[in-house]
Design a protein around this motif. Structure first.
Motif, short mmCIF file in Angstrom:
data_model
loop_
_atom_site.label_atom_id
_atom_site.label_comp_id
_atom_site.label_asym_id
_atom_site.label_seq_id
_atom_site.Cartn_x
_atom_site.Cartn_y
_atom_site.Cartn_z
N VAL A 191 -2.89 -16.07 21.14
CA VAL A 191 -2.71 -16.07 19.74
C VAL A 191 -1.29 -16.40 19.42
O VAL A 191 -0.25 -15.91 20.03
N ARG A 233 -2.08 -15.52 11.87
CA ARG A 233 -2.61 -15.55 13.46
C ARG A 233 -3.49 -16.63 13.40
O ARG A 233 -4.39 -16.71 12.62
N ALA A 288 -1.52 -11.14 9.56
CA ALA A 288 -1.22 -10.21 10.54
C ALA A 288 -0.64 -8.88 9.83
O ALA A 288 -0.34 -9.16 8.67
N GLU A 326 1.55 -16.42 15.97
CA GLU A 326 1.69 -16.04 14.45
C GLU A 326 2.86 -16.96 13.94
O GLU A 326 3.88 -17.27 14.38
#
Length: 51
Positions: free
Chosen positions: A22, A29, A49, A24
């Motif tokens: 993952v 995300r 997020a 960001e």
């Protein structure tokens, strides 16, 4: 930490499960990984997020 996600492979034109990580960016995300069949990069947008 690699986890399994379900995404759409553009090259195979099928939904497949892929392992990825993952990231960001701009409070979004995104799971990034590779297709287990053809090796093309796959992404899946997971949502914002929580802050």
């Amino acid at each position: 930490m690699a986890e399994t996600y379900n995404g759409y492979c553009v090259k195979c034109r099928e939904k497949r499960d892929f392992t990825g990580h993952v990231e960001e960016t701009n409070s979004r995300r995104m799971a990034k990984g590779t297709c287990p069949v053809c090796g093309t990069k796959m992404t899946r947008i997971l949502g914002k997020a929580s802050s």
